[in-house]
Design a protein around this motif. Structure first.
Motif, PDB file in Angstrom:
ATOM      1  N   SER A 179     -69.184 -27.110  38.869  1.00 37.72           N
ATOM      2  CA  SER A 179     -70.314 -28.648  39.289  1.00 37.72           C
ATOM      3  C   SER A 179     -69.618 -28.988  38.485  1.00 37.72           C
ATOM      4  O   SER A 179     -69.564 -29.549  36.754  1.00 37.72           O
ATOM      5  N   THR A 180     -70.014 -30.935  38.828  1.00 42.03           N
ATOM      6  CA  THR A 180     -69.775 -32.137  38.314  1.00 42.03           C
ATOM      7  C   THR A 180     -70.797 -32.845  38.853  1.00 42.03           C
ATOM      8  O   THR A 180     -71.332 -32.490  40.143  1.00 42.03           O
ATOM      9  N   THR A 181     -70.972 -33.940  37.828  1.00 37.75           N
ATOM     10  CA  THR A 181     -71.768 -34.912  38.728  1.00 37.75           C
ATOM     11  C   THR A 181     -71.141 -36.124  39.628  1.00 37.75           C
ATOM     12  O   THR A 181     -69.711 -35.907  39.415  1.00 37.75           O
ATOM     13  N   LEU A 182     -71.837 -36.235  41.035  1.00 36.48           N
ATOM     14  CA  LEU A 182     -70.839 -37.201  41.897  1.00 36.48           C
ATOM     15  C   LEU A 182     -70.242 -38.852  40.954  1.00 36.48           C
ATOM     16  O   LEU A 182     -69.170 -39.013  41.582  1.00 36.48           O
ATOM     17  N   GLU A 183     -70.995 -39.235  40.421  1.00 38.87           N
ATOM     18  CA  GLU A 183     -70.241 -39.654  39.314  1.00 38.87           C
ATOM     19  C   GLU A 183     -68.667 -39.969  38.985  1.00 38.87           C
ATOM     20  O   GLU A 183     -67.954 -40.369  39.127  1.00 38.87           O
ATOM     21  N   LYS A 184     -68.858 -38.438  38.559  1.00 40.80           N
ATOM     22  CA  LYS A 184     -67.533 -38.084  37.831  1.00 40.80           C
ATOM     23  C   LYS A 184     -66.506 -37.748  39.048  1.00 40.80           C
ATOM     24  O   LYS A 184     -65.305 -38.340  38.947  1.00 40.80           O
TER      25      LYS A 184
ATOM     26  N   SER B  10     -74.889 -40.740  39.278  1.00 44.28           N
ATOM     27  CA  SER B  10     -74.611 -39.392  37.951  1.00 44.28           C
ATOM     28  C   SER B  10     -76.120 -38.743  37.496  1.00 44.28           C
ATOM     29  O   SER B  10     -75.856 -37.671  36.802  1.00 44.28           O
ATOM     30  N   ASN B  11     -76.953 -38.640  38.764  1.00 43.10           N
ATOM     31  CA  ASN B  11     -78.569 -37.603  38.435  1.00 43.10           C
ATOM     32  C   ASN B  11     -77.997 -36.230  39.614  1.00 43.10           C
ATOM     33  O   ASN B  11     -78.278 -35.286  39.310  1.00 43.10           O
ATOM     34  N   TYR B  12     -76.907 -36.415  40.087  1.00 46.66           N
ATOM     35  CA  TYR B  12     -76.596 -35.840  40.997  1.00 46.66           C
ATOM     36  C   TYR B  12     -75.386 -35.116  41.184  1.00 46.66           C
ATOM     37  O   TYR B  12     -74.237 -35.088  40.430  1.00 46.66           O
TER      38      TYR B  12
ATOM     39  N   SER C  84     -80.047 -31.365  44.553  1.00 46.59           N
ATOM     40  CA  SER C  84     -79.243 -29.907  44.272  1.00 46.59           C
ATOM     41  C   SER C  84     -79.434 -28.850  44.399  1.00 46.59           C
ATOM     42  O   SER C  84     -81.005 -28.337  44.942  1.00 46.59           O
ATOM     43  N   PRO C  85     -78.708 -28.066  44.926  1.00 43.80           N
ATOM     44  CA  PRO C  85     -79.428 -26.123  44.778  1.00 43.80           C
ATOM     45  C   PRO C  85     -79.609 -26.067  43.628  1.00 43.80           C
ATOM     46  O   PRO C  85     -79.745 -26.430  42.163  1.00 43.80           O
TER      47      PRO C  85
ATOM     48  N   GLY D 156     -80.275 -31.446  39.382  1.00 43.20           N
ATOM     49  CA  GLY D 156     -80.486 -32.707  39.611  1.00 43.20           C
ATOM     50  C   GLY D 156     -80.526 -33.375  40.810  1.00 43.20           C
ATOM     51  O   GLY D 156     -80.942 -32.284  41.604  1.00 43.20           O
ATOM     52  N   SER D 157     -80.877 -34.382  40.893  1.00 40.61           N
ATOM     53  CA  SER D 157     -81.315 -34.638  42.741  1.00 40.61           C
ATOM     54  C   SER D 157     -80.495 -35.515  42.482  1.00 40.61           C
ATOM     55  O   SER D 157     -79.759 -37.002  42.075  1.00 40.61           O
ATOM     56  N   ALA D 158     -80.215 -36.669  44.205  1.00 37.13           N
ATOM     57  CA  ALA D 158     -79.923 -37.844  44.314  1.00 37.13           C
ATOM     58  C   ALA D 158     -80.458 -39.252  43.969  1.00 37.13           C
ATOM     59  O   ALA D 158     -79.898 -40.779  44.129  1.00 37.13           O
TER      60      ALA D 158
END
Length: 629
Positions: free
Chosen positions: A444-449, A482-484, A598-599, A604-606
């Protein structure tokens, strides 16, 4: 002792016989017993149901007859209490207005007759000597020889009260039919005589009560013949039941009607202000046969189910016994050092597994030394493969670093020579490759990345296509990228598909919009990728949507969308994935739906934390493509 007998019985017979015996004892006999019990129960319930229907029909007729008798008796009381009638019949006053009195009485009779449909005739018969003051009319008539021969007149001479009787009446076209009459004696004390008020009940009225084709209905008074029946030809005949032999005047159940058992209901009505009794018999001739048919069908279905089960058990027992015989013969050969046995037995169960285990044992016995040698060779091959894997891992670690260093050297050379566009392009390419290679082994990675990588990718595409394409990123303020956490490289294939298919024929003003926002129920995260390209026809859209679940054969188109959709299904579940909307010459919108939180595999959460700020909106037009070194 009983358990020992059971064990001994089963152990001394082959499997085929054991299975058949078990089927008979454990299935066939209990099913037959339960089927017979349920069949009898169903039969009784159906008979009770038909009895209830017959009883309801008889009660309906019973209630109507009681209401009719009450109304007729009230009519009798109105006539009997009429002072005008007594004065008209008994006065000797020559000045008496007999015309007006006769008209008033005729009007009373007329209203009583027309106010109800249950009466056909209403007549008062009086001695002929009392007819001097009565004007000719249809309601007050003298006794004649014809009336003296009627059944009601003969009975009126025998009893002094009111009574009910039935008699034949001649209707239109000289057709005779039976009719029910209510006869009431009206005293004329001043002349020391009496009159007879005869009220005839309408057959049409009574027939409407029995207008049910499912039932046979018979009605009579006392011991007289049947005056009304659902079978018109039966009127005038004896009542179909012997009332004297019946256990009760009113009962519902099974009767013998015309030497045939039927379900029916016998009701006896005690008529109002009369000692007469009216018998009503409602019969359902088809009820018992219907109940018998239902029972027969139920038993046939049970027997058919048992027959099918017996055939299946017999076939399976034969098949199972043959397999056991094959296994036993093979084991006998092995015990005699004869290893030439059949290759396989039919089926895929424990017997097959046992046979395979035996074959493995035979192979082990035949080639013990060869297996030891093969084991050594196999161990050596594993060691060699492990060494090769370790070398590949080392090479994989060296190659990306060599590639990054080479690209950096080329970039620096371009920057020194003043070609900033080339230097920036190489830097973007290096950044993109570093993200791709760095995430090939990560879960996984962050949505920001991921968004940052998409911006890098679109910056490269902007360098490639210049002003032909524009790109906007819109992230809802409630989302914290950054959290998701998200699967790496999940959105870029969708954007690449929009570029290669949606905007492929556009020479200018191509536009791609990536909008990330929560769903209305705030349970899902929607990433919508819109392009204003050529769009798709309805047939093409249906074909592309169908291939989201199954990739098209011998075609590379749609593989990226299929892979992305399949990754989402495998990781998040089948309730998430890709949906496509498109209109020809207007554009296409591809929506990637993920859970908003996130599972458990991720963290993390959106939703943003208090110390996090929402990600700003990006645009390729504003994206810095001329970065400094």
């Amino acid at each position: 002792m009983t358990n020992h007998f059971h064990f001994k019985y089963f152990s001394q017979h082959n499997m085929k016989r054991q299975l058949i015996t078990l089927f008979i004892c454990a299935i066939m006999i209990p099913v037959i017993i339960i089927g017979v019990i349920l069949g009898i129960f169903t039969y009784r319930k159906s008979v009770e149901h038909y009895e209830d229907l017959a009883y309801s029909q008889s009660k309906l007729v019973h209630s109507a007859i009681v209401s009719t008798s009450i109304y007729l008796h009230s009519t009798y009381e109105n006539v009997a209490n009429s002072s005008k009638l007594q004065e008209l019949l008994c006065t000797d006053d020559p000045d008496f207005d007999s015309i007006a009195a006769t008209a008033d009485l005729a009007d009373l009779f007329e209203k009583s007759l027309t106010n109800t449909a249950m009466m056909t005739t209403l007549r008062l018969y009086v001695p002929a000597r009392l007819m001097d003051n009565i004007e000719p009319n249809n309601y007050i008539l003298p006794f004649t020889d014809e009336t003296a021969s009627s059944r009601w007149y003969q009975r009126a001479e025998e009893i002094s009260g009111n009574f009910w009787t039935s008699d034949i009446r001649t209707g239109q076209n000289d057709v005779n039919y039976w009719e029910l009459h209510y006869c009431c004696r009206i005293p004329i004390p001043r002349k020391d005589t009496y009159g007879i008020l005869v009220m005839s009940v309408s057959n049409d009225y009574l027939r409407n009560l029995i207008s049910n084709k499912n039932y046979q209905i018979y009605m009579n008074v006392n011991e007289e013949p049947v005056f009304l029946s659902s079978d018109r030809s039966y009127a005038g005949k004896e009542f179909p039941l012997d009332i004297q032999k019946e256990k009760s005047d009113s009962r519902t159940g099974t009767f013998a009607l015309f030497e045939e058992n039927i379900i029916g209901s016998l009701a006896t009505v005690s008529l109002y202000h009369s000692s007469d009794k009216l018998h009503i018999f409602v019969a359902d001739a088809s009820a018992l046969s219907t109940a018998h048919h239902l029972l027969l069908i139920f038993l046939l279905i049970t027997l058919l189910a048992l027959l099918i089960s017996a055939v299946i058990i017999f076939l399976y027992a034969t098949y199972f016994s043959e397999r056991i015989t094959t296994l036993r013969l093979a084991m006998a050969k092995v015990s005699n050092n004869d290893y030439e046995i059949v290759d396989n037995i039919r089926g895929d169960d424990e017997l097959t597994a046992t046979f395979h285990d035996m074959k493995l044992m035979v192979e082990k016995l035949k080639s013990a030394e060869a297996r030891i040698y093969q084991s050594q060779i196999h161990a050596q091959m594993i060691e060699n493969q492990q060494q090769q894997m370790e070398l590949k891992l080392l090479a994989n670690q060296i190659n990306p670093h060599f590639l990054y260093n080479t690209l950096e050297a080329i970039r620096m050379k371009a920057f020194v020579e003043g070609n900033k566009d080339v230097a920036n392009a190489i830097k973007l390419l290096s950044k993109s490759m570093r993200y791709v290679l760095g995430n090939t082994k990560t879960a996984s990675t962050t949505l920001e990345k991921e968004i940052d990588y998409i911006n890098t990718y679109m910056a490269i595409m902007k360098l490639r296509f210049a002003s032909c394409i524009n790109y906007d990123l819109r992230v809802d303020e409630s989302i914290a990228p950054s959290n998701y956490r998200i699967l790496p490289l999940l959105l870029q294939p969708v954007i690449e598909n929009a570029l290669s298919h949606g905007l492929r024929d556009m020479e200018e003003n191509g536009h791609i919009i990536l909008k990330i926002s929560p769903s209305k129920d705030r349970l899902r995260l929607n990433a919508c990728i819109f392009d204003n390209g050529v769009g798709m026809s309805r047939e093409t859209l249906q074909n592309v949507t169908a291939h989201l679940e199954t990739p098209a054969k011998n075609s590379e188109h749609g593989i990226g969308l299929y892979n992305t959709n399949n990754r989402i299904h495998l990781f998040y579940g089948r309730e998430y994935g890709i949906t496509i909307k498109s209109k020809e010459n207007l554009g296409t919108c591809v929506t990637v739906t993920l859970p908003l939180c996130s599972p458990d595999k991720f963290t993390g959460s959106a939703f943003p934390q208090e110390d996090k700020k929402s990600m700003p909106r990006y645009s390729v037009n504003k994206y810095n493509t001329e970065e400094e070194s």
